[in-house]
Design an enzyme around this catalytic site. Sequence first.
Site, PDB file in Angstrom:
ATOM      1  N   ASP A  69       0.111  -8.543  -9.486  1.00  0.00           N
ATOM      2  CA  ASP A  69      -0.796  -9.561 -10.033  1.00  0.00           C
ATOM      3  C   ASP A  69      -0.608  -9.582 -11.550  1.00  0.00           C
ATOM      4  OD1 ASP A  69      -2.421 -10.374  -7.588  1.00  0.00           O
ATOM      5  OD2 ASP A  69      -2.506  -8.200  -7.527  1.00  0.00           O
ATOM      6  N   LEU A 121       4.505  -5.763  -1.261  1.00  0.00           N
ATOM      7  CA  LEU A 121       3.407  -5.455  -0.344  1.00  0.00           C
ATOM      8  C   LEU A 121       2.138  -6.168  -0.806  1.00  0.00           C
ATOM      9  CD1 LEU A 121       3.846  -1.674   0.558  1.00  0.00           C
ATOM     10  CD2 LEU A 121       4.926  -3.697   1.550  1.00  0.00           C
ATOM     11  N   GLY A 152       1.197   0.014  -1.650  1.00  0.00           N
ATOM     12  CA  GLY A 152       1.055  -0.414  -3.049  1.00  0.00           C
ATOM     13  C   GLY A 152      -0.231   0.149  -3.654  1.00  0.00           C
ATOM     14  N   HIS A 153      -1.325   0.102  -2.888  1.00  0.00           N
ATOM     15  CA  HIS A 153      -2.591   0.655  -3.394  1.00  0.00           C
ATOM     16  C   HIS A 153      -2.489   2.177  -3.540  1.00  0.00           C
ATOM     17  CE1 HIS A 153      -4.176  -3.040  -1.214  1.00  0.00           C
ATOM     18  NE2 HIS A 153      -4.693  -3.198  -2.409  1.00  0.00           N
ATOM     19  N   GLY A 210      -9.692  -3.386  -0.706  1.00  0.00           N
ATOM     20  CA  GLY A 210      -9.506  -2.738   0.585  1.00  0.00           C
ATOM     21  C   GLY A 210      -8.286  -3.261   1.323  1.00  0.00           C
ATOM     22  N   ARG A 242      -2.284  -9.814   2.117  1.00  0.00           N
ATOM     23  CA  ARG A 242      -2.138 -11.138   2.748  1.00  0.00           C
ATOM     24  C   ARG A 242      -0.856 -11.248   3.579  1.00  0.00           C
ATOM     25  NH1 ARG A 242      -5.084 -12.832  -2.204  1.00  0.00           N
ATOM     26  NH2 ARG A 242      -7.053 -13.700  -1.469  1.00  0.00           N
ATOM     27  N   HIS A 299      -2.607  -0.626   1.446  1.00  0.00           N
ATOM     28  CA  HIS A 299      -1.218  -0.405   1.847  1.00  0.00           C
ATOM     29  C   HIS A 299      -0.566   0.507   0.814  1.00  0.00           C
ATOM     30  CE1 HIS A 299      -0.429  -3.296  -1.295  1.00  0.00           C
ATOM     31  NE2 HIS A 299      -1.124  -4.225  -0.655  1.00  0.00           N
ATOM     32  N   GLU A 317       1.066  -4.331 -10.817  1.00  0.00           N
ATOM     33  CA  GLU A 317       1.793  -5.340 -11.612  1.00  0.00           C
ATOM     34  C   GLU A 317       2.157  -6.567 -10.782  1.00  0.00           C
ATOM     35  OE1 GLU A 317       5.002  -3.082 -13.323  1.00  0.00           O
ATOM     36  OE2 GLU A 317       3.703  -2.239 -14.893  1.00  0.00           O
TER      37      GLU A 317
HETATM   38  O1  PAF Z   1      -6.433  -7.169  -7.332  1.00  0.00           O
HETATM   39  C1  PAF Z   1      -7.469  -7.052  -6.635  1.00  0.00           C
HETATM   40  O2  PAF Z   1      -7.463  -6.464  -5.554  1.00  0.00           O
HETATM   41  C2  PAF Z   1      -8.764  -7.677  -7.148  1.00  0.00           C
HETATM   42  O3  PAF Z   1      -8.530  -8.863  -7.827  1.00  0.00           O
HETATM   43  C3  PAF Z   1      -9.588  -6.696  -7.999  1.00  0.00           C
HETATM   44  C4  PAF Z   1      -8.864  -6.299  -9.271  1.00  0.00           C
HETATM   45  C5  PAF Z   1      -9.923  -5.457  -7.187  1.00  0.00           C
HETATM   46  C6  PAF Z   1     -10.906  -7.377  -8.423  1.00  0.00           C
HETATM   47  O4  PAF Z   1     -11.660  -7.751  -7.322  1.00  0.00           O
END
Ligand code: PAF
Length: 284
Positions: A152, A186, A36-37, A31, A189, A34, A150
């Site tokens: 992460d 983005l 990026g999501h 949740g 945090r 932004h 990417e």
């Molecule tokens: O990248 C994230 O937002 C989280 O680590 C994920 C993949 C949703 C797992 O909780």
Amino acid sequence: MNTVHTVAQLRAALARARQENKRIGLVPTMGNLHAGHIALVEMARQRTDYVVVSIFVNPLQFGPNEDLDSYPRTLTEDQHKLLDAGADLVFAPSVSDMYPEGMDGHTQVSVPVVSEGLCGGSRPGHFNGVATVVSKLLNMVQPDIAVFGEKDFQQLAVIRKMAHDLCLPVQIMGAPIVRAADGLALSSRNGYLDDAQRQIAPQLYQTLQQLEQQLQAGRQDLPALIEEARARLEQVGFTPDYLDLRDAQTLQPASAETREIAILAAAFLGRTRLIDNLLCKLPS
Ligand code: PAF
């Protein structure tokens, strides 16, 4: 677009979509969405007919001194953004929906080697928590594809290996990092940064870009390059957590022979931990 909270409601909604022969895409998130999501949702939309976005701040992936309690929870705003982005279903379970018998003693998924070091080194247990919740979400939704950012980089490697090793019938896709105009990746945090820290933050990416230029220019003294880059980060106000050059496929330390190098960094500005990465492809 509907929002469901329980696994039973989720399965009922998915059964209807499957009856209509829809290909299903999953975008797992915590949740506080932004751009990026939203890019992940768009990637899923382009490849499937029915996009499920999960919103769950997963306690199992937070360490005892991390920001689980302060992590922003903004479901209403997230729903508006997802409606605009064309998602079909939001799955927003509570902790007790996801872990009905609690987290102690819950089965954990552990992905060796790629989970070690880097973020896994500084956040013990983090990737067990990620792999566990992602495997639960994949089992609950049973999507054709699942999309992850990417940014992460190590997380994506962990999830790809988990899906491969456990023969999960899903295609794991990575979506490129979305950056602010000044280059800062983005992240939910980023909202923790005060104005002065926000001014400094883009220098994390600039440092990675400098490293890439040095590698492209032919520098092969990787330990010295890493040290110089760490010193630069410290000079502008970061406390580096790690900065490393890794083989992009295996995540093992890069050598002068490595042709695809992942430049990976995590660094604190005050109490806020930022991560970023840059893929450097060298001519063979
Ligand atoms: O990248 C994230 O937002 C989280 O680590 C994920 C993949 C949703 C797992 O909780």
